[in-house]
Scaffold this active site. Structure first.
Site, PDB file in Angstrom:
ATOM      1  N   GLU A   1      -2.655   1.332  -7.882  1.00 53.68           N
ATOM      2  CA  GLU A   1      -2.719   0.904  -6.473  1.00 53.68           C
ATOM      3  C   GLU A   1      -3.068   2.061  -5.528  1.00 53.68           C
ATOM      4  O   GLU A   1      -3.881   1.879  -4.622  1.00 53.68           O
ATOM      5  CB  GLU A   1      -1.366   0.281  -6.084  1.00 53.68           C
ATOM      6  CG  GLU A   1      -1.378  -0.313  -4.697  1.00 53.68           C
ATOM      7  CD  GLU A   1      -0.069  -1.010  -4.369  1.00 53.68           C
ATOM      8  OE1 GLU A   1       0.171  -2.116  -4.869  1.00 53.68           O
ATOM      9  OE2 GLU A   1       0.708  -0.435  -3.592  1.00 53.68           O
TER      10      GLU A   1
ATOM     11  N   ARG B   1      -3.525  -6.590  -1.350  1.00 51.12           N
ATOM     12  CA  ARG B   1      -3.510  -5.115  -1.422  1.00 51.12           C
ATOM     13  C   ARG B   1      -4.906  -4.507  -1.236  1.00 51.12           C
ATOM     14  O   ARG B   1      -5.252  -3.497  -1.880  1.00 51.12           O
ATOM     15  CB  ARG B   1      -2.916  -4.618  -2.742  1.00 51.12           C
ATOM     16  CG  ARG B   1      -1.516  -5.091  -3.034  1.00 51.12           C
ATOM     17  CD  ARG B   1      -0.465  -4.462  -2.141  1.00 51.12           C
ATOM     18  NE  ARG B   1       0.849  -4.828  -2.621  1.00 51.12           N
ATOM     19  CZ  ARG B   1       1.563  -5.861  -2.143  1.00 51.12           C
ATOM     20  NH1 ARG B   1       1.091  -6.608  -1.161  1.00 51.12           N
ATOM     21  NH2 ARG B   1       2.756  -6.119  -2.632  1.00 51.12           N
TER      22      ARG B   1
ATOM     23  N   SER C   1       4.855   1.317  -5.636  1.00 47.95           N
ATOM     24  CA  SER C   1       4.327   0.667  -6.850  1.00 47.95           C
ATOM     25  C   SER C   1       3.068   1.413  -7.294  1.00 47.95           C
ATOM     26  O   SER C   1       2.151   1.586  -6.493  1.00 47.95           O
ATOM     27  CB  SER C   1       3.949  -0.780  -6.562  1.00 47.95           C
ATOM     28  OG  SER C   1       5.064  -1.469  -6.079  1.00 47.95           O
TER      29      SER C   1
END
Ligand code: FAD
Ligand code: NAP
Length: 358
Positions: free
Chosen positions: A353, A183, A258
């Site tokens: 995130e 990520r 998310s």
């Protein structure tokens, strides 16, 4: 109100006037998937490479911050955005066959990612199926090295084209230069430096399925039915069905997918937690163990909970949602409350995130 800012660009080795069409006070409520009420002080749509050098020069000269906007699906935005918001709308799709069943596909930064996955599949170019239905644009995909069901963008990228705001050059970054990680990438680490203009993918006419996620394999078997042989089209269908069963549709319920990254802990920490919490969901990782953040949040009782006008999605605790009228401050309060309870119970800090801007 619209104004034209004159700048210069090099054309046939001459300096010619180039007009940047900046718009003022533009409503971006429909351009962020949280659906927060957002207004950009200045806005420009980028549909030609030539706009980038004068735009960057203008921002530097006027000391204006610049936000690159794709589909707004990984951003938590404030109500008023200072400086300039540049929406990346560069198009393009070029396939180069390499002769051994492999093809290089070059896609413009403004092309929607979900349409890219579908087009590749329609042209029998395989490798992107597990990344079906991830919202956003091709240009933003390398930023957080999008990933789902065991595949990450980095597995398919050959190189990335862009504009380097530091050197003021158009550049190519190899897969290694992109410094992809879980990520993350060089682009996420340097949000003020690179503007991605196109992504080069290496795809294959020969299916190479990744069914490493148990839930995906099981669902693929169901989709393939009696015929038994699982094809890339089955994987695509299974991923779409699984996502539709668990994730909010951005047009109906606002979210950024998310909200927290899955934390990675040392083996010793994992073993300690596993003794205390035998049903802990975790997977081995190059740096220790990756814990399922959604499970940690659910164990703290947050699933389906509401705080002000935001909440935790009832089908997946990792997704924070705008229940109507929510804003950045409310999401931050909810996120902090979740972080505190997960830290107290498991001794693990959850990191968000999406990018908070400004
Ligand atoms: P934006 O949100 O517009 O921007 C994200 C970041 O990239 C910002 O920092 C922005 O400045 C920068 N950026 C945008 N364009 C460029 C460019 N051309 N050059 C340089 N920087 C740029 N993510 C996953 O990894 N896996 C998933 O499975 C997944 N599922 C999701 C499901 C839902 C319902 C939602 C809402 C989100 C999900 N996401 C997922 C997160 C998100 O879709 C991805 O991160 C996506 O790549 C963001 O694309 P975007 O165009 O919307 O980027
Ligand atoms: P899931 O399949 O229920 O899995 C739960 C967690 O366990 C996930 O976080 C996943 O990690 C991990 N996991 C499961 N099987 C694994 C394996 N074989 N090897 C390593 N890790 C494994 O997850 P889900 O919530 O339904 O999401 C499905 C996929 O879509 C996941 O890959 C998820 O990352 C992706 N997704 C991402 C976003 C986003 O915004 N980033 C939003 C929705 C879905 P990973 O998350 O590392 O894969």
């Amino acid at each position: 109100m619209r104004i034209g800012v004159y700048a210069h660009r090099c054309k046939d080795r001459k300096l010619v006037p180039f007009m940047l069409d900046l718009q003022y006070d533009v409503d971006l409520t429909a351009c962020n998937t949280f659906g927060f009420r957002v207004v950009a002080e200045r806005f420009i749509r980028i549909d030609e490479l030539g706009q980038l050098p004068p735009l960057c020069d203008h921002c530097e000269k006027e000391r204006l911050p610049l936000l690159l906007l794709g589909g707004g699906s990984n951003l938590v935005l404030s109500e008023r955005l200072p400086g300039v918001v540049a929406q990346m709308a560069l198009s393009g799709w070029r396939v180069e066959e390499l002769g051994d069943g492999e093809s290089d596909v070059t896609v413009g930064a403004g092309v929607p990612w979900p349409a890219t996955v579908e087009r590749a599949l329609d042209e029998d170019l395989y490798g992107l199926e597990n990344l079906a239905m991830i919202p956003g644009t091709v240009g933003a995909a390398p930023v957080q090295n999008i990933g789902a069901y065991g595949v990450e963008l980095k597995d398919r990228v050959r190189y990335v084209e862009g504009y380097d705001r530091h050197t003021r050059q158009f550049i190519q970054l190899s897969q290694a230069d992109c410094a992809f990680r879980y990520r993350g990438s060089v682009f996420k680490a340097n949000p003020e430096r690179y503007i991605i203009t196109a992504v080069h993918l290496r795809l294959s006419k020969t299916p190479a399925l990744n069914l490493s996620y148990a839930a995906l394999e099981e669902h693929c078997r169901m989709v393939a039915g009696d015929k038994g042989v699982i094809t890339p089209r089955h994987v695509f269908t299974a991923v779409c069905q699984l996502r539709q069963s668990k994730l909010p549709e951005p047009a109906e319920i606002g979210s950024a997918g998310s909200f927290f990254q899955n934390p990675v802990v040392s083996e010793a920490h994992y073993r300690e937690l596993k003794v205390k919490f035998p049903s802990l969901v975790a997977h081995p990782d190059a740096h220790g163990y990756k814990l399922a953040a959604g499970w940690l949040i659910e164990q703290c009782g947050w699933k389906g909970k509401r705080l002000e006008q935001v909440g935790v999605y009832e089908k997946q605790a990792l997704v924070l949602v705008n229940l109507g009228g929510g804003d950045r401050a409310q999401i931050e309060r909810l996120a902090t409350a979740i972080q505190v309870s997960v830290q107290e119970r498991f001794g693990v800090l959850l990191e968000p995130e999406p990018r908070f801007y400004p």
